[in-house]
Design a protein around this motif. Sequence first.
Motif, PDB file in Angstrom:
ATOM      1  N   LEU A  23     -51.981 -21.828  45.945  1.00 46.14           N
ATOM      2  CA  LEU A  23     -51.678 -23.106  46.463  1.00 46.14           C
ATOM      3  C   LEU A  23     -51.803 -23.054  48.018  1.00 46.14           C
ATOM      4  O   LEU A  23     -51.852 -24.164  48.745  1.00 46.14           O
ATOM      5  CB  LEU A  23     -50.612 -23.520  46.114  1.00 46.14           C
ATOM      6  CG  LEU A  23     -50.536 -24.114  44.465  1.00 46.14           C
ATOM      7  CD1 LEU A  23     -49.113 -24.558  43.878  1.00 46.14           C
ATOM      8  CD2 LEU A  23     -51.621 -25.381  44.383  1.00 46.14           C
ATOM      9  N   ARG A  26     -57.153 -23.013  50.590  1.00 49.37           N
ATOM     10  CA  ARG A  26     -58.063 -24.184  50.750  1.00 49.37           C
ATOM     11  C   ARG A  26     -58.687 -24.252  49.451  1.00 49.37           C
ATOM     12  O   ARG A  26     -59.307 -23.499  48.436  1.00 49.37           O
ATOM     13  CB  ARG A  26     -59.269 -24.146  51.845  1.00 49.37           C
ATOM     14  CG  ARG A  26     -60.358 -25.400  51.577  1.00 49.37           C
ATOM     15  CD  ARG A  26     -61.017 -25.271  52.810  1.00 49.37           C
ATOM     16  NE  ARG A  26     -60.318 -25.177  53.850  1.00 49.37           N
ATOM     17  CZ  ARG A  26     -61.053 -24.958  55.208  1.00 49.37           C
ATOM     18  NH1 ARG A  26     -62.115 -24.754  55.115  1.00 49.37           N
ATOM     19  NH2 ARG A  26     -60.370 -24.894  56.199  1.00 49.37           N
ATOM     20  N   LEU A  27     -58.179 -25.532  48.577  1.00 46.89           N
ATOM     21  CA  LEU A  27     -58.794 -25.803  47.294  1.00 46.89           C
ATOM     22  C   LEU A  27     -59.212 -27.512  47.227  1.00 46.89           C
ATOM     23  O   LEU A  27     -58.855 -28.033  47.991  1.00 46.89           O
ATOM     24  CB  LEU A  27     -57.442 -25.833  46.269  1.00 46.89           C
ATOM     25  CG  LEU A  27     -57.000 -24.594  46.148  1.00 46.89           C
ATOM     26  CD1 LEU A  27     -55.575 -24.542  45.416  1.00 46.89           C
ATOM     27  CD2 LEU A  27     -58.030 -23.386  45.616  1.00 46.89           C
ATOM     28  N   ASP A  29     -59.466 -31.029  45.288  1.00 45.54           N
ATOM     29  CA  ASP A  29     -58.191 -31.844  44.734  1.00 45.54           C
ATOM     30  C   ASP A  29     -58.135 -31.263  43.271  1.00 45.54           C
ATOM     31  O   ASP A  29     -56.876 -31.381  42.642  1.00 45.54           O
ATOM     32  CB  ASP A  29     -58.195 -33.334  44.859  1.00 45.54           C
ATOM     33  CG  ASP A  29     -58.128 -33.815  46.162  1.00 45.54           C
ATOM     34  OD1 ASP A  29     -57.406 -33.049  47.017  1.00 45.54           O
ATOM     35  OD2 ASP A  29     -58.596 -34.830  46.291  1.00 45.54           O
ATOM     36  N   GLU A  31     -59.064 -28.288  41.879  1.00 44.85           N
ATOM     37  CA  GLU A  31     -58.286 -27.205  41.358  1.00 44.85           C
ATOM     38  C   GLU A  31     -56.693 -27.260  41.988  1.00 44.85           C
ATOM     39  O   GLU A  31     -56.261 -26.602  41.015  1.00 44.85           O
ATOM     40  CB  GLU A  31     -59.086 -26.125  42.498  1.00 44.85           C
ATOM     41  CG  GLU A  31     -60.389 -25.938  42.362  1.00 44.85           C
ATOM     42  CD  GLU A  31     -61.403 -25.099  43.453  1.00 44.85           C
ATOM     43  OE1 GLU A  31     -62.196 -24.544  42.989  1.00 44.85           O
ATOM     44  OE2 GLU A  31     -60.943 -25.423  44.421  1.00 44.85           O
ATOM     45  N   ARG A  32     -56.598 -28.037  43.115  1.00 42.09           N
ATOM     46  CA  ARG A  32     -54.986 -27.909  43.399  1.00 42.09           C
ATOM     47  C   ARG A  32     -54.206 -28.550  42.031  1.00 42.09           C
ATOM     48  O   ARG A  32     -53.310 -28.009  41.756  1.00 42.09           O
ATOM     49  CB  ARG A  32     -54.839 -28.854  44.425  1.00 42.09           C
ATOM     50  CG  ARG A  32     -53.565 -28.874  45.124  1.00 42.09           C
ATOM     51  CD  ARG A  32     -53.203 -29.244  46.481  1.00 42.09           C
ATOM     52  NE  ARG A  32     -53.990 -28.812  47.230  1.00 42.09           N
ATOM     53  CZ  ARG A  32     -53.516 -27.350  47.710  1.00 42.09           C
ATOM     54  NH1 ARG A  32     -52.571 -26.893  47.611  1.00 42.09           N
ATOM     55  NH2 ARG A  32     -54.321 -26.713  48.767  1.00 42.09           N
ATOM     56  N   ARG A  33     -54.758 -29.721  41.593  1.00 41.71           N
ATOM     57  CA  ARG A  33     -53.839 -30.391  40.336  1.00 41.71           C
ATOM     58  C   ARG A  33     -53.838 -29.467  39.153  1.00 41.71           C
ATOM     59  O   ARG A  33     -52.887 -29.236  38.398  1.00 41.71           O
ATOM     60  CB  ARG A  33     -54.553 -31.590  39.928  1.00 41.71           C
ATOM     61  CG  ARG A  33     -54.407 -32.787  40.970  1.00 41.71           C
ATOM     62  CD  ARG A  33     -54.822 -34.112  40.091  1.00 41.71           C
ATOM     63  NE  ARG A  33     -56.329 -34.150  39.713  1.00 41.71           N
ATOM     64  CZ  ARG A  33     -57.013 -34.451  40.599  1.00 41.71           C
ATOM     65  NH1 ARG A  33     -56.977 -34.779  41.872  1.00 41.71           N
ATOM     66  NH2 ARG A  33     -58.290 -34.574  40.326  1.00 41.71           N
ATOM     67  N   GLU A  36     -51.392 -26.669  40.002  1.00 44.21           N
ATOM     68  CA  GLU A  36     -49.925 -27.135  40.020  1.00 44.21           C
ATOM     69  C   GLU A  36     -49.541 -27.347  38.771  1.00 44.21           C
ATOM     70  O   GLU A  36     -48.125 -27.052  38.449  1.00 44.21           O
ATOM     71  CB  GLU A  36     -50.094 -28.357  40.877  1.00 44.21           C
ATOM     72  CG  GLU A  36     -50.207 -28.214  42.451  1.00 44.21           C
ATOM     73  CD  GLU A  36     -50.274 -29.828  43.111  1.00 44.21           C
ATOM     74  OE1 GLU A  36     -50.495 -30.727  42.322  1.00 44.21           O
ATOM     75  OE2 GLU A  36     -49.942 -29.578  44.426  1.00 44.21           O
TER      76      GLU A  36
END
Length: 70
Positions: A23, A26-27, A29, A31-33, A36
């Motif tokens: 996290l 740099r990801l 959106d 990938e980040r979701r 998470e």
Amino acid sequence: MAAFKLALIQAHSKNVDRYERLLRTRLTDVERRYIESRLSEEKAALETIGLLQSDQSQRELGFVGPCATA
């Protein structure tokens, strides 16, 4: 059985560390979701293991009895 629980805790803890490290990179959106959600699942698993472990310890010490039903 304690060794198995310890192995589970270690595996989930390593996953939490890995996801938290990811996290900070740099990801996208998407990938980040995804990361998470995986992080949330790993933390929930750790909480569950901890709750089960503490409940079992308390029962062994005689602090928690079986649930009473009305």
